[in-house]
Design an enzyme around this catalytic site. Structure first.
Site, short mmCIF file in Angstrom:
data_model
loop_
_atom_site.label_atom_id
_atom_site.label_comp_id
_atom_site.label_asym_id
_atom_site.label_seq_id
_atom_site.Cartn_x
_atom_site.Cartn_y
_atom_site.Cartn_z
N HIS A 55 0.82 -1.22 0.00
CA HIS A 55 0.00 0.00 0.00
C HIS A 55 0.85 1.26 0.00
O HIS A 55 0.33 2.36 -0.05
CB HIS A 55 -0.97 -0.03 1.18
N HIS A 305 -1.59 -13.36 -0.75
CA HIS A 305 -2.95 -13.92 -0.68
C HIS A 305 -2.91 -15.42 -0.39
O HIS A 305 -3.85 -15.98 0.14
CB HIS A 305 -3.71 -13.64 -1.99
#
Length: 605
Positions: A55, A305
């Site tokens: 991010h 993930h």
């Protein structure tokens, strides 16, 4: 590598035969079922730091729904003439084992905005990254001067925080998100608020919110120490110096603790990612573009993930399990942090809970329940999103990247044997026509890891290439000499003492013992638990930033000389001292007024 758009310009990638690729959801459910194996050493802290880093790098610009600016824009339930032109819905087959139970046949998805190409040259579509493509702490400070100002308190170089636990003597939380309270946030009622930080996705899941809180506290901790060391510094100087130190700490932890676990020493060495020990590193190259590679943003750095756990655990300061919560219940709902002491328990959990193994198995918490609404029985599918995003970016296939990284090309599925499990290869051959059609994200997470690494060779190559560019192409990189932003060698060697474990010790309330490397499970010999106050975790000596102002007598003399230049104004030592003290008092007064005005949200004209 050039993008693989089916029309050469913008249309999403298709199979090498010219036919459609298998639906994203079919790849997700066939190739990435929830089979829940655990890693042997990595903790959930690897995921927490990895997402915090991600991010800092990438946020794809997409059309947002106009009400609360949550993506994606509604596509599935609208007639064609009312759909956003960027709609690129994920179709769900009738026989889906999960979504058919709820009669769901479509998932909202929108394409990324196209960006201006380098040098404004004509050519194929490139995606729009809303963030700065360098590692510069915009997770803490934002990406614009205007937004950065909004995050600041206006005095002492501090960031705004929420002193919600003051009465208990506990550290502050992030400030409340009051402007668009539903943006990136699922609120149970109108009186409950999420948090605000430098990056809009701070509330995406509770573990990420914990990381944002930790680093914002670290900024304020450093600013307060610098205030004591340099009492003559104003708010702006204190803020910028603290920011410079925190960005350097983020860069150091990433290359010194995170990347070695992820890539292993051999890959680090091959791509020039090993840090210097006690000298400057003079490897800046103005010809290297540090911007984010599309394949890194849309595929390779989404490796985490695969590591996601089904539940997130809380542990006590004595390193004993307390409780856990399903991951899907913590997505966009960080409200647990409003309970005193809970943030520390989550940090203890991050360091003690084992991550899932790096493989093709993905938890149903994100393949069936992502962004699930309160009371709903289903959510969205993150793996389908990964596939759809890679295709609409025109990301070349897994096989293209194997070739790029110097690995043998496979013309048939049989030639993949050895690089991934046999069962995985069998499943690929059941849905794809040719190995050259396999999506990069799917193939990358399915590869067998390299020795000493969490990743297979293809993802290791793409991620190492990106982090090499991020270091060599960044003129503000913390190890560089001879730049206006450079640290002195003494300061740089202090920053090299930075450890994530020490940052956690300094910015939590209850934690008093911690393993030296929190991204790896504790081990008596290799990674022992040590007391926070032990010399094993040294503090940065910020006295190396001490700046000694000119003496008062020198300043009086300078003011006296200025006053003597004013015609008709006699000057003596008393009038000069009086003038100097008034100036000092006014400066302090206006700094206080600015601080109060900022706290109340008032702009002082």
């Amino acid at each position: 590598m050039p993008p693989r758009f089916s029309d050469g310009i913008s249309a999403p990638r298709i199979a090498v035969s010219g036919r459609e690729l298998p639906l994203s959801r079919i790849v997700s459910r066939t190739m990435h079922p929830d089979e829940g194996y655990h890693d042997h050493a990595g903790t959930v802290m690897v995921i927490a730091w990895g997402q915090f880093m991600d991010h800092d790098y990438t946020l794809t610009g997409t059309p947002l729904d106009p009400l609360n600016r949550n993506d994606p824009e509604e596509c599935c339930s609208r007639p064609p003439h009312l759909k956003n032109p960027y709609c690129n819905e994920i179709r769900i087959p009738e026989d889906d084992y999960f979504y058919r139970l709820f009669n769901v046949r479509c998932m909202d998805f929108v394409r990324a905005f196209p960006a201006v190409r380098p040098g404004c040259r004509l050519g194929s579509r490139i995606p729009f990254n809303l963030l700065t493509g360098v590692l510069d702490g915009n997770t803490v400070y934002g990406i614009t001067e205007n937004f950065s100002r909004k995050l600041r308190s206006g005095y002492g170089g501090l960031l705004r925080m929420n002193p919600v636990f003051n009465e208990y003597g506990l550290k502050d939380l992030l400030p409340l998100k009051l402007d668009i309270p539903d943006e990136g946030c699922t609120r149970p009622n109108k009186s409950m608020y999420c948090f605000e930080a430098g990056e809009i996705r701070v509330n995406e899941q509770l573990v990420l919110t914990c990381m944002h809180t930790l680093v914002a506290r670290e900024h304020n901790r450093i600013a307060k120490i610098l205030t004591r060391i340099n009492p003559h510094w104003d708010d702006e100087t204190l803020f910028q110096e603290s920011r410079r130190i925190v960005i350097a700490e983020i860069q150091h932890i990433t290359y010194n603790e995170f990347l070695p676990i992820l890539l292993g020493k051999d890959v680090m060495e091959k791509f020039g990612l090993l840090l210097e020990k006690n000298v400057y590193w003079d490897g800046y190259d103005p010809t290297v573009n540090p911007g984010v590679i599309d394949a890194f943003a849309a595929a390779a750095f989404r490796f985490g993930h695969s590591l996601l756990p089904t539940a997130v655990e809380r542990w006590s300061k004595a390193h004993k399990f307390i409780a856990s919560k399903r991951l899907s219940d913590l997505i966009r709902r960080p409200y647990d942090l409003y309970r005193a002491g809970v943030l520390d328990e989550y940090f203890m959990g991050l360091m003690n809970q084992v991550a899932q193994a790096m493989d093709d198995s993905i938890t149903q918490e994100v393949t069936n329940h992502l962004f699930k609404k309160v009371g709903a029985k289903f959510g969205m599918d993150l793996v389908s999103f990964n596939m759809q995003r890679g295709r609409e970016f025109g990301i070349p296939s897994y096989m293209d990247f194997r070739k790029y990284c110097g690995l043998p090309e496979a013309k048939t599925f049989d030639e993949l044997f050895g690089s991934m499990p046999n069962e995985t290869i069998g499943r690929y051959s059941s849905i794809f026509e040719h190995p050259a059609d396999v999506d990069l994200w799917s193939g990358g997470v399915s590869e067998r890891p390299l020795p000493g690494s969490m990743l297979g060779p293809t993802f290791a190559c793409v991620i190492a290439t990106q982090f090499s560019h991020s270091r060599r192409g960044d003129r503000f990189w913390y190890e560089l000499p001879n730049q206006p932003s450079s640290f002195t060698l003494d300061q740089l060697n202090e920053i090299r003492k930075t450890k994530l474990a020490k940052m956690i010790c300094d910015n939590t309330d209850l934690i008093d013992t911690i393993q030296i490397y929190p991204m790896v499970l504790p081990d008596h010999e290799i990674n022992p638990r040590v007391p926070c106050r032990s010399g094993v975790l040294p503090s940065i000596d910020l006295s190396k930033w001490a700046e000694f102002p000119t003496s008062h007598s020198t300043q009086y003399r300078l003011v006296e000389e200025r006053l003597l230049d004013v015609p008709g104004r006699p000057a003596n030592a008393d009038t000069v001292r009086d003038h100097y003290e008034k100036q000092d008092a006014l400066r302090i007064f206006f700094e206080s007024i600015n601080g109060i005005a900022s706290y109340l949200g008032i702009t002082r004209k």
